[in-house]
Design a protein around this motif. Structure first.
Motif, PDB file in Angstrom:
ATOM      1  N   GLY A 201       0.826  -1.192   0.000  1.00 46.78           N
ATOM      2  CA  GLY A 201       0.000   0.000   0.000  1.00 46.78           C
ATOM      3  C   GLY A 201       0.864   1.247   0.000  1.00 46.78           C
ATOM      4  N   GLY A 202       0.296   2.345  -0.422  1.00 42.05           N
ATOM      5  CA  GLY A 202       1.044   3.592  -0.468  1.00 42.05           C
ATOM      6  C   GLY A 202       0.817   4.452   0.768  1.00 42.05           C
ATOM      7  N   TRP A 203       1.158   5.707   0.661  1.00 42.22           N
ATOM      8  CA  TRP A 203       0.962   6.658   1.751  1.00 42.22           C
ATOM      9  C   TRP A 203       0.393   7.945   1.159  1.00 42.22           C
ATOM     10  N   THR A 204      -0.134   8.790   2.004  1.00 42.62           N
ATOM     11  CA  THR A 204      -0.780  10.021   1.562  1.00 42.62           C
ATOM     12  C   THR A 204      -0.103  11.224   2.196  1.00 42.62           C
ATOM     13  N   ALA A 205       0.238  12.206   1.375  1.00 44.35           N
ATOM     14  CA  ALA A 205       0.814  13.451   1.886  1.00 44.35           C
ATOM     15  C   ALA A 205      -0.229  14.172   2.731  1.00 44.35           C
ATOM     16  N   ARG A 206       0.154  14.530   3.946  1.00 43.63           N
ATOM     17  CA  ARG A 206      -0.805  15.146   4.872  1.00 43.63           C
ATOM     18  C   ARG A 206      -0.634  16.652   4.987  1.00 43.63           C
ATOM     19  N   SER A 207       0.355  17.188   4.319  1.00 47.52           N
ATOM     20  CA  SER A 207       0.558  18.640   4.349  1.00 47.52           C
ATOM     21  C   SER A 207       1.092  19.077   3.001  1.00 47.52           C
ATOM     22  N   TRP A 208       0.938  20.368   2.713  1.00 46.80           N
ATOM     23  CA  TRP A 208       1.488  20.892   1.464  1.00 46.80           C
ATOM     24  C   TRP A 208       3.012  20.846   1.477  1.00 46.80           C
ATOM     25  N   GLU A 209       3.616  20.948   2.639  1.00 50.23           N
ATOM     26  CA  GLU A 209       5.077  20.855   2.701  1.00 50.23           C
ATOM     27  C   GLU A 209       5.540  19.460   2.279  1.00 50.23           C
ATOM     28  N   THR A 210       4.832  18.422   2.756  1.00 45.88           N
ATOM     29  CA  THR A 210       5.172  17.058   2.347  1.00 45.88           C
ATOM     30  C   THR A 210       4.984  16.883   0.850  1.00 45.88           C
ATOM     31  N   ALA A 211       3.878  17.402   0.311  1.00 49.76           N
ATOM     32  CA  ALA A 211       3.632  17.291  -1.127  1.00 49.76           C
ATOM     33  C   ALA A 211       4.699  18.027  -1.923  1.00 49.76           C
ATOM     34  N   THR A 212       5.138  19.172  -1.424  1.00 42.94           N
ATOM     35  CA  THR A 212       6.175  19.936  -2.112  1.00 42.94           C
ATOM     36  C   THR A 212       7.487  19.162  -2.145  1.00 42.94           C
ATOM     37  N   ARG A 213       7.829  18.571  -1.019  1.00 40.77           N
ATOM     38  CA  ARG A 213       9.080  17.802  -0.975  1.00 40.77           C
ATOM     39  C   ARG A 213       9.024  16.608  -1.923  1.00 40.77           C
TER      40      ARG A 213
END
Length: 352
Positions: A201-213
């Motif tokens: 299974g995958g994981w989900t970015a919980r913040s925009w900072e995580t998504a940006t990284r």
């Protein structure tokens, strides 16, 4: 700079690969590995903690990875989890490394057929190893007992023979859902060798900072990895807003990374860093002059500024009304690349 390949006196890469695939590893016990070394004509060397097999190859000796603290939970009686053989040495820059990997890929594919698995380890390789900064592509010829992998190494491509179980067990058990639990991307094709292959299974970015990284890591390495793997990517990104989920971005990458932006009215795309075809003429070969209006040519291997590109995409998505990272959706079309079904584990974004 050209990669340094083997001399005429040593076995070719293709011959080495054939010999490794045909080798009897004896369950990866000390006795089995000793027999493997004898069969290859390689002497033992190094230390107990860092054993090597002396290959005599100009690209360097082979490294054995003993089962240790990080490997033990994923093994079942093996004493070693891989034998890594450097096959070429190239200059450290991304273009040179990508070309060296591609040359090895082409030779191995001609000799062994298309690999059953391809992808990128991202910034976390098997058993928590770090990968090269330019990219971490890999190709696998999967076997039920042992698997042969072409992997990006620190100085150039490496041919890695590994017991199939521990490597896949490690990967499967990273699917626990924590942010950045799995990096890179993973693709499999319909080869019968993939029978029984599991996908975590995958994981989900919980913040925009995580998504940006995660976006920055992905985009920064993508051209080098595309060149190395010999594939091209076409990835639409949709943004879920109150008015639906319209197309926001079109990421296209072969030997160069181009990103098109379909910013809605009211979003000042220019102020967010987007240009037009006049400012990015190389994109004219990707899209016609006026669709999309906004775009950027991020360059070839080693050139994209991943973090800056990710910040631009995230700022644009938020300005368009995307409220959270889960609203930035990778189009399902992106999952199919050159006959492989790709899972973009490292992005932490939904696919739909």
């Amino acid at each position: 700079m050209n990669a340094q390949r083997g001399s005429a006196e040593e076995p070719s890469l293709a011959e080495l690969a054939r010999r490794l695939r045909a080798a009897d590893t004896g369950g990866w016990t000390p006795e089995g590995v000793n027999a493997l070394a004898d069969g290859l004509g390689w002497a033992r060397g190094g230390t107990a903690d860092h054993p090597v097999l002396i290959t005599g190859r100009s690209s360097g000796d082979a490294r054995l990875r003993p089962v240790g603290t990080y490997e033990e939970p994923y093994t079942d009686g093996e004493s070693y989890v891989e034998l890594a053989v450097p096959v070429a040495v190239a200059a450290p820059d991304a273009p040179a490394q990508a070309v060296a990997f591609r040359a090895a890929r082409d030779e191995l594919t001609a000799a062994l057929g298309r690999p059953s698995v391809m992808g990128s380890h991202g910034d976390m390789g098997p058993f928590y190893d770090g990968g090269p900064s330019w990219g971490a592509p890999f190709l696998r010829w999967r076997g039920s007992t042992d698997t042969l992998e072409l992997r990006a190494g620190k100085a150039g491509p490496e041919l890695v023979l590994q017991p199939t179980g521990p490597a896949e067990n490690w990967f499967w058990r990273q699917g626990h859902g924590e942010e950045h639990a799995i990096s890179g991307f993973f693709g499999s094709n319909s080869d019968p060798a993939n029978a029984g292959l599991g996908f975590p299974g995958g994981w989900t970015a919980r913040s925009w900072e995580t998504a940006t990284r995660s976006l920055g890591d992905f985009l920064g390495a993508l051209p080098a990895e595309a060149v190395a793997l010999g594939v091209g990517f076409g990835m639409p990104f949709y943004g879920r807003t109150g008015g639906g989920a319209p197309l926001l971005f079109d990421v296209t990458c072969g030997d160069r990374l181009s990103i098109g932006c379909f910013a809605p009215d009211g979003v000042d795309a220019a102020s967010l860093g987007w240009g037009t075809v006049a400012e990015h003429p190389a994109t004219a070969s990707v899209w016609r002059d006026d669709d999309p209006v906004w775009r950027v040519d991020a360059g070839g291997p080693g050139e994209p500024k991943g973090r800056a590109l990710a910040e631009m995409l995230v700022a644009t998505a938020r300005a368009a009304g995307v409220a959270e990272p889960a609203g930035l959706i990778v189009g399902g079309e992106a999952e199919y690349v050159d006959g492989y079904h790709i899972r973009y584990y490292g992005l932490g974004l939904p696919t739909g």
